[in-house]
Design an enzyme around this catalytic site. Structure first.
Site, PDB file in Angstrom:
ATOM      1  N   CYS A  65       0.853  -1.171  -0.063  1.00 39.96           N
ATOM      2  CA  CYS A  65       0.123   0.025   0.043  1.00 39.96           C
ATOM      3  C   CYS A  65       0.865   1.157   0.044  1.00 39.96           C
ATOM      4  O   CYS A  65       0.254   2.422  -0.136  1.00 39.96           O
ATOM      5  CB  CYS A  65      -0.900   0.056   1.167  1.00 39.96           C
ATOM      6  N   CYS A 134      -2.188  -1.685   8.800  1.00 41.35           N
ATOM      7  CA  CYS A 134      -1.638  -0.541   9.419  1.00 41.35           C
ATOM      8  C   CYS A 134      -1.236  -0.799  10.816  1.00 41.35           C
ATOM      9  O   CYS A 134      -0.472  -0.301  11.250  1.00 41.35           O
ATOM     10  CB  CYS A 134      -2.694   0.569   9.303  1.00 41.35           C
TER      11      CYS A 134
END
Length: 187
Positions: A65, A134
């Protein structure tokens, strides 16, 4: 057309409505208010001098990402994290995970900080499944910072640092595979 006409009339009605309307699109995307809070008002943003002996720096990234997270800790003479700073280039969930991690580890011993799992971060921030990587970055960042600090301390001449080994554990965000690498104490 109808929706925009209603929005304009609501926004004209009161300043509070304008604030609510500006936040509502973010909430509609599925971000929890805790993520929005840490994203809009991140805690402990900044840097520490990376060459200081009492500072450990962790720099991690997620190639899938493009998120990159730098987390730094300052450790006092008792092994307690006395200061934490971060800089993150990434999405709102990556920034929120970094910000939350800095608050979470402040005042903890290195051993306690190492025990923080990505699942705790994800649960606290109510991250959706697509954003779990994350929280994994934040876990990896604190472990990397602790490892850097210990490496620095072990290289100091006449160091009072304990000569202990450690185990580095990581989990692939793609496959879920967990890998553990033992690092024995240095002589």
């Amino acid at each position: 057309m109808f929706r925009s006409a209603i929005s304009k009339s609501v926004l004209a009605a009161s300043p509070r409505a304008a604030t609510i309307a500006s936040v509502r699109p973010a909430l509609a995307r599925g971000y929890h208010e805790k993520v929005i809070s840490h994203y809009e008002r991140p805690r402990n943003v900044g840097s520490l001098p990376k060459n200081d002996a009492d500072v450990g720096t962790g720099l991690v990234g997620a190639p899938a990402c493009g998120d990159v997270m730098k987390l730094q800790i300052r450790v006092d003479e008792n092994g307690i994290i006395s200061d934490v700073k971060f800089k993150t280039f990434g999405c709102g969930s990556a920034i929120a995970s970094s910000s939350y991690m800095t608050e979470r580890v402040m005042g903890l011993s290195l051993e306690d900080a190492e025990k923080i799992k990505n699942t705790e971060i994800a649960k606290e921030l109510c991250l959706p499944p697509v954003k779990l990587h994350c929280s994994m970055l934040a876990e990896d960042a604190i472990r990397s910072a602790i490892r850097d600090y210990r490496t620095k301390r072990s290289k100091l001449p006449n160091s009072d640092a304990k000569k202990s080994g450690f185990i580095d554990v990581s989990q692939s965000a793609v496959t879920g595979e967990t890998t553990a690498t033992a690092h024995p104490p240095s002589a």
